[in-house]
Motif scaffolding. Structure first.
Motif, PDB file in Angstrom:
ATOM      1  N   ILE A 198      41.650  50.858  34.864  1.00  0.00           N
ATOM      2  CA  ILE A 198      41.351  50.195  36.135  1.00  0.00           C
ATOM      3  C   ILE A 198      40.338  49.072  35.928  1.00  0.00           C
ATOM      4  N   LEU A 199      39.321  49.347  35.140  1.00  0.00           N
ATOM      5  CA  LEU A 199      38.237  48.388  34.936  1.00  0.00           C
ATOM      6  C   LEU A 199      38.746  47.076  34.345  1.00  0.00           C
ATOM      7  N   PHE A 200      39.637  47.164  33.377  1.00  0.00           N
ATOM      8  CA  PHE A 200      40.067  45.963  32.664  1.00  0.00           C
ATOM      9  C   PHE A 200      41.459  45.472  33.049  1.00  0.00           C
ATOM     10  N   GLY A 201      42.252  46.304  33.697  1.00  0.00           N
ATOM     11  CA  GLY A 201      43.635  45.920  33.958  1.00  0.00           C
ATOM     12  C   GLY A 201      43.980  45.571  35.390  1.00  0.00           C
ATOM     13  N   VAL A 202      43.133  45.952  36.358  1.00  0.00           N
ATOM     14  CA  VAL A 202      43.451  45.758  37.771  1.00  0.00           C
ATOM     15  C   VAL A 202      42.523  44.697  38.351  1.00  0.00           C
ATOM     16  N   THR A 203      43.100  43.702  39.024  1.00  0.00           N
ATOM     17  CA  THR A 203      42.298  42.680  39.698  1.00  0.00           C
ATOM     18  C   THR A 203      42.016  43.095  41.135  1.00  0.00           C
ATOM     19  N   GLU A 204      40.907  42.614  41.642  1.00  0.00           N
ATOM     20  CA  GLU A 204      40.465  42.996  42.974  1.00  0.00           C
ATOM     21  C   GLU A 204      41.367  42.397  44.047  1.00  0.00           C
ATOM     22  N   SER A 205      41.466  43.077  45.187  1.00  0.00           N
ATOM     23  CA  SER A 205      42.230  42.553  46.320  1.00  0.00           C
ATOM     24  C   SER A 205      41.532  41.319  46.880  1.00  0.00           C
TER      25      SER A 205
END
Length: 491
Positions: A193-200
């Motif tokens: 999550i920390l490195f692979g998901v961008t914020e909404s």
């Protein structure tokens, strides 16, 4: 007033494919947590020296905490960012999961198990994140429905993997080592999550409704705490707590109606498209959450001793769960296809009726392994579709500033429904149990109660969904004439 047309075009995920891929890993991890422990619940009960019926305390405590945190985390996700709240909830889940292997105290295990329930906020936060990124395309509902189907498929694939691996390992390794594996998986999930998901994009900001959160917390604690006490003694204190919890909903609702940025916009419960979805989620929670432990312990019960059950070992029990979860994957992937061919409303109704049929078939057919697997497969197809459909439907129908809250509410009320069912089923399994002094098996009458309640609540949900507008939860395109004049038409 010019009617808008429903958009039925295919909606590819496009630029969201990468985000959905990483979120699918998160849901795979969530599935591992949900499936891994189920085949070993009897072993955990023996390890903690508790009755089979007391396994429902584990479920009940986790469901109680989940009911408290989902609305709060969903609102914070809308305010400060859905990824940020995903990270917080994942860190808390990892800490709790890593505590489970190192205690044989029922009280400590119960607390850690409850705190592990923070994972329930993952899916609604993910759906809200996807909706927030896709709504500007004009096909947000279709994209979100497709993404939800993929996420739920990943969730159930994780649950299958967890159930199969958990069932195999519990027969071969020390229990503490078996319990260590999920915590490691959640820690890896945090890094993803920390490195692979961008914020909404564009969080709403604002000030958190602390008073509303406190009122809701007291209401849910009193209500679910009273339900827990009812399992021990259906006395005045237990019933008083239940009534106090229900009564506290009134001042909470009054406060939310006056607040400029409420924790929960209670007006959504009067929306013709949303209230049946929330009711369905609560009724669905009875079977998808409350019935998990009873189904596992029924399979493990020895028919040569008690006259009912299947007498399966850990791995054979995990296979039953695996078939159920495969059916859920099928249902989740079929949901966007069926919704596009007919309507989301009709698909939801069909899914609830499949759940009803699966559980009611247990009444005449429960004596063999094949019968149980068939019943669970039928219920599983409907359940998979509902898990994917309910948050996606809520996101499509909710006000823009309440997307995370609406998707979270589907999980919150589902959790409350599961908590109520866990209490009822625990009492039912304990009453009339085998008279052998050292027996830990639940009663057959209790299992019959589980099947009837699960089937009946699904039928009620189908009835509620018939009241939803026919074209609810679909993308709408403005009429060309309205577009030409620069106006937006409305129904």
């Amino acid at each position: 007033m010019i009617a808008r047309r429903t958009v039925r075009a295919r909606a590819p995920l496009g630029a969201l494919a990468g985000v959905v891929g990483f979120l699918a890993f998160v849901e795979f991890t969530s599935g591992v947590l949900q499936g891994y422990y189920t085949p070993m619940l009897t072993d955990i009960a023996r390890h903690l020296r508790i009755h089979d019926a007391d396994v429902n305390w584990l479920e009940g405590s986790q469901l109680m905490l989940s009911a408290l945190i989902v609305p709060i985390f969903a609102k914070l996700g809308d305010m400060v960012g859905h990824k940020r709240m995903l990270l917080v909830s994942t860190a808390l889940t990892a800490i709790a999961s890593l505590a489970l292997p190192f205690t044989d105290s029922f009280a400590v295990f119960l607390i850690a198990w409850a705190l592990q329930g923070f994972y329930v906020v993952w899916l609604p936060l993910e759906i809200a994140l996807i909706w927030s990124r896709s709504r500007s395309t004009g096909a947000g509902a279709a994209v979100t429905a497709k993404a939800a189907g993929l996420l739920v498929a990943a969730l159930e694939a994780g649950a299958i993997s967890g159930a199969l691996v958990g069932g195999a390992l519990v027969d071969a390794l020390p229990l503490w080592l078996v319990l260590l594996i999920p915590g490691i998986a959640v820690a890896v999930c945090f890094v993803v999550i920390l490195f692979g998901v961008t914020e909404s994009p564009d969080p709403n900001g604002g000030r958190f409704d602390t008073t509303g959160a406190v009122l809701l917390t007291f209401a849910l604690l009193a209500f679910t705490g009273g339900l827990s006490l009812l399992r021990l003694d259906a006395g005045l204190t237990a019933w008083a707590l239940v009534l106090v919890g229900l009564a506290l909903i009134w001042p909470f609702a009054l406060w939310e109606l006056r607040h400029p940025d409420p924790l929960i916009d209670v007006r959504m419960f009067a929306d013709a498209s949303l209230w049946p979805v929330f009711l369905t989620a609560g009724l669905f929670g009875v079977s998808v959450l409350g019935a998990q432990a009873p189904l596992s312990t029924f399979a493990r019960t020895d028919p040569s001793v008690h006259g009912y059950g299947l007498g399966t070992a850990g791995f054979a029990t995990s296979l039953i769960i695996g078939f159920y979860l495969i059916a859920m994957i099928v249902g989740a992937l079929l949901y966007p296809l069926a919704a596009r061919r007919v309507t989301p409303r009709a698909t939801l109704i069909g899914a609830t009726l499949l759940v009803a049929a699966g559980y009611l078939l247990f009444l005449p057919f429960h004596a063999s392994y094949g019968q149980v697997v068939t019943n669970m497969a039928i219920a599983g197809i409907g359940s998979g579709a509902l898990v994917a459909a309910l948050p996606a439907a809520a996101a499509a129908a909710a006000p823009l500033a309440q997307t995370g809250v609406a998707t979270g509410l589907t999980n919150a009320v589902k959790t409350v429904g599961g908590a109520i069912a866990s209490c009822i089923f625990g009492i039912a399994l304990l009453n009339g149990a085998a008279e052998v002094a050292d027996s830990t098996a639940g009663s057959f009458a209790g299992y019959v109660t589980v099947w009837i309640v699960c089937g009946g609540t699904a039928v009620l949900a189908a009835g509620a969904l018939t009241l939803v507008p026919r074209t609810a939860f679909t993308d709408r395109a403005p009429d060309p004439a309205a577009t030409a004049t620069g106006t937006t038409s409305s129904l």
